[in-house]
Design a protein around this motif. Sequence first.
Motif, PDB file in Angstrom:
ATOM      1  N   PRO A 206      -1.997  12.898  17.350  1.00 32.03           N
ATOM      2  CA  PRO A 206      -1.048  12.551  16.281  1.00 32.03           C
ATOM      3  C   PRO A 206      -1.545  11.415  15.393  1.00 32.03           C
ATOM      4  N   THR A 207      -2.201  10.408  15.999  1.00 32.06           N
ATOM      5  CA  THR A 207      -2.727   9.294  15.206  1.00 32.06           C
ATOM      6  C   THR A 207      -3.823   9.780  14.261  1.00 32.06           C
ATOM      7  N   LEU A 208      -4.709  10.639  14.771  1.00 29.27           N
ATOM      8  CA  LEU A 208      -5.771  11.172  13.923  1.00 29.27           C
ATOM      9  C   LEU A 208      -5.166  11.932  12.743  1.00 29.27           C
ATOM     10  N   ARG A 209      -4.164  12.740  13.007  1.00 30.78           N
ATOM     11  CA  ARG A 209      -3.576  13.539  11.926  1.00 30.78           C
ATOM     12  C   ARG A 209      -2.849  12.652  10.906  1.00 30.78           C
ATOM     13  N   THR A 210      -2.306  11.529  11.366  1.00 25.08           N
ATOM     14  CA  THR A 210      -1.734  10.569  10.422  1.00 25.08           C
ATOM     15  C   THR A 210      -2.823   9.990   9.523  1.00 25.08           C
ATOM     16  N   HIS A 211      -3.956   9.625  10.128  1.00 16.64           N
ATOM     17  CA  HIS A 211      -5.081   9.130   9.330  1.00 16.64           C
ATOM     18  C   HIS A 211      -5.523  10.184   8.316  1.00 16.64           C
ATOM     19  N   LEU A 212      -5.612  11.434   8.758  1.00 17.37           N
ATOM     20  CA  LEU A 212      -6.056  12.496   7.852  1.00 17.37           C
ATOM     21  C   LEU A 212      -5.079  12.683   6.699  1.00 17.37           C
ATOM     22  N   ARG A 213      -3.779  12.658   6.985  1.00 18.99           N
ATOM     23  CA  ARG A 213      -2.795  12.791   5.911  1.00 18.99           C
ATOM     24  C   ARG A 213      -2.942  11.663   4.889  1.00 18.99           C
ATOM     25  N   ASN A 214      -3.137  10.439   5.378  1.00 20.01           N
ATOM     26  CA  ASN A 214      -3.286   9.300   4.476  1.00 20.01           C
ATOM     27  C   ASN A 214      -4.578   9.408   3.656  1.00 20.01           C
ATOM     28  N   ILE A 215      -5.635   9.885   4.304  1.00 20.65           N
ATOM     29  CA  ILE A 215      -6.898  10.046   3.588  1.00 20.65           C
ATOM     30  C   ILE A 215      -6.770  11.125   2.519  1.00 20.65           C
ATOM     31  N   TYR A 216      -6.147  12.254   2.876  1.00 17.79           N
ATOM     32  CA  TYR A 216      -5.955  13.328   1.902  1.00 17.79           C
ATOM     33  C   TYR A 216      -5.155  12.818   0.702  1.00 17.79           C
ATOM     34  N   HIS A 217      -4.127  12.013   0.985  1.00 17.90           N
ATOM     35  CA  HIS A 217      -3.299  11.496  -0.102  1.00 17.90           C
ATOM     36  C   HIS A 217      -4.122  10.579  -1.016  1.00 17.90           C
ATOM     37  N   LYS A 218      -4.916   9.699  -0.427  1.00 16.98           N
ATOM     38  CA  LYS A 218      -5.721   8.770  -1.228  1.00 16.98           C
ATOM     39  C   LYS A 218      -6.774   9.492  -2.061  1.00 16.98           C
ATOM     40  N   THR A 219      -7.430  10.465  -1.459  1.00 16.16           N
ATOM     41  CA  THR A 219      -8.550  11.126  -2.138  1.00 16.16           C
ATOM     42  C   THR A 219      -8.106  12.333  -2.954  1.00 16.16           C
ATOM     43  N   LYS A 220      -6.806  12.706  -2.820  1.00 15.15           N
ATOM     44  CA  LYS A 220      -6.249  13.852  -3.550  1.00 15.15           C
ATOM     45  C   LYS A 220      -6.965  15.156  -3.188  1.00 15.15           C
ATOM     46  N   VAL A 221      -7.321  15.289  -1.914  1.00 12.80           N
ATOM     47  CA  VAL A 221      -7.834  16.553  -1.401  1.00 12.80           C
ATOM     48  C   VAL A 221      -6.790  17.110  -0.439  1.00 12.80           C
ATOM     49  N   ASN A 222      -6.959  18.373  -0.038  1.00 18.95           N
ATOM     50  CA  ASN A 222      -5.910  18.962   0.805  1.00 18.95           C
ATOM     51  C   ASN A 222      -6.441  19.660   2.042  1.00 18.95           C
ATOM     52  N   ASN A 223      -7.718  19.456   2.385  1.00 16.12           N
ATOM     53  CA  ASN A 223      -8.238  20.049   3.609  1.00 16.12           C
ATOM     54  C   ASN A 223      -9.546  19.369   3.987  1.00 16.12           C
TER      55      ASN A 223
END
Length: 236
Positions: A206-223
């Motif tokens: 769950p922590t990793l997926r939170t990091h990934l969601r935040n990274i996707y939001h910052k970089t404006k990518v979706n996968n």
Amino acid sequence: MSVSSADYFNSSDALLEIIEVIQADRPVAERRLQVGQHLLHILRAQTFVSYVHGPNGPFLDPIGINMGKEALDAYDNHYRHVDIVTPVLFRQGGASRISPPFDSKEEFVRDFLHSRGMYHGMNFFARPPAAGKADLRIWRNASQGAFTDHEVRLLSGVGGLIERMWSSPVPDTDVQLTPRQAQVAELVTAGLRDKEICSRLSLSLPTLRTHLRNIYHKTKVNNRAGLAAYYAQYRH
């Protein structure tokens, strides 16, 4: 691989036509399609797809030969998120080939590639990746066999010429990732899966997926593929 005189001259003519297409004053999408037609002829392949690299990875403006809109939409909506092939070739950059196992149980290979007769692939990606750059993706059926070193060099030459002659805009903005987010992005770019990243960084899933969601939001990518493309281009 022996090449007859007729095959040699036919290939030479086709290469000259590719060069003329690359240099022509026509829309890039039209030129990508014509380059694909010539490459399928030279390489005795059946399927050609080309995308343009954008902010979310190499997935903009798809064109296909023997790959209809339904298949392109299926890839965009689902299969690119489980694509285990393209990220590998993208990270390698340049021209490279791949022949997934015939008995692969991977969803992308089994349900998208093999179900459509794509068994032996060869891709070209700009190195380093940049916004606006076009890629080349070519697939053969099972009976045609894997691509050869000679064919990889041929695609490398064609792709390199396209890379140099077709201009691409370079974004002048960037984002700042936290140190932990940068570690996650680096491991995603290296091709590690979630469980491997969790083990490497001592994170819960769950922590990793939170990091990934935040990274996707910052970089404006979706996968993951989009993140790998972004991080490979813009890392500090």
